[in-house]
Design a protein around this motif. Sequence first.
Motif, short mmCIF file in Angstrom:
data_model
loop_
_atom_site.label_atom_id
_atom_site.label_comp_id
_atom_site.label_asym_id
_atom_site.label_seq_id
_atom_site.Cartn_x
_atom_site.Cartn_y
_atom_site.Cartn_z
N PRO A 276 0.82 -1.21 0.00
CA PRO A 276 0.00 0.00 0.00
C PRO A 276 0.86 1.26 0.00
N CYS A 277 0.42 2.25 -0.75
CA CYS A 277 1.18 3.49 -0.82
C CYS A 277 1.39 4.09 0.56
N ASN A 278 0.39 3.96 1.42
CA ASN A 278 0.51 4.60 2.74
C ASN A 278 1.48 3.88 3.67
N GLN A 279 2.12 2.84 3.16
CA GLN A 279 3.17 2.19 3.94
C GLN A 279 4.55 2.57 3.40
N ILE A 280 4.54 3.38 2.37
CA ILE A 280 5.80 3.80 1.77
C ILE A 280 6.11 5.23 2.19
N SER A 281 7.33 5.47 2.62
CA SER A 281 7.72 6.82 2.99
C SER A 281 8.38 7.50 1.81
N CYS A 282 8.07 8.77 1.62
CA CYS A 282 8.68 9.54 0.55
C CYS A 282 10.20 9.59 0.76
N PRO A 283 10.97 9.25 -0.27
CA PRO A 283 12.43 9.26 -0.16
C PRO A 283 13.00 10.67 -0.02
N LYS A 284 12.20 11.66 -0.34
CA LYS A 284 12.69 13.04 -0.27
C LYS A 284 12.44 13.67 1.08
N CYS A 285 11.20 13.54 1.59
CA CYS A 285 10.86 14.25 2.82
C CYS A 285 10.39 13.33 3.94
N GLY A 286 10.20 12.06 3.64
CA GLY A 286 9.85 11.11 4.69
C GLY A 286 8.37 11.02 5.01
N THR A 287 7.56 11.81 4.35
CA THR A 287 6.12 11.76 4.55
C THR A 287 5.53 10.49 3.93
N LYS A 288 4.51 9.94 4.54
CA LYS A 288 3.87 8.77 3.97
C LYS A 288 3.22 9.11 2.63
N MET A 289 3.42 8.22 1.68
CA MET A 289 2.87 8.45 0.34
C MET A 289 1.37 8.13 0.32
#
Length: 60
Positions: free
Chosen positions: A42-55
């Motif tokens: 799920p996208c919401n389990q992935i952290s943005c590689p740039k800012c760390g926010t959940k995708m």
Amino acid sequence: MTIGDQAGGGRVLSGRGLGPAGSSICVCPKCDYKEAHKRGVPCNQISCPKCGTKMRGENC
Ligand SMILES: [Zn+2]
């Protein structure tokens, strides 16, 4: 530009960018970073590689 690109030509145009149908992209709501969604993750389990926010899933 390579000659090989012409071989599969017609199909590529309908596929547009990331992934088939463009319906599986994760987007960072904070910095707008986009990444191809992985099946089964799920996208919401992935952290943005740039800012760390959940995708978030764009079209999930
Ligand atoms: Zn981000």
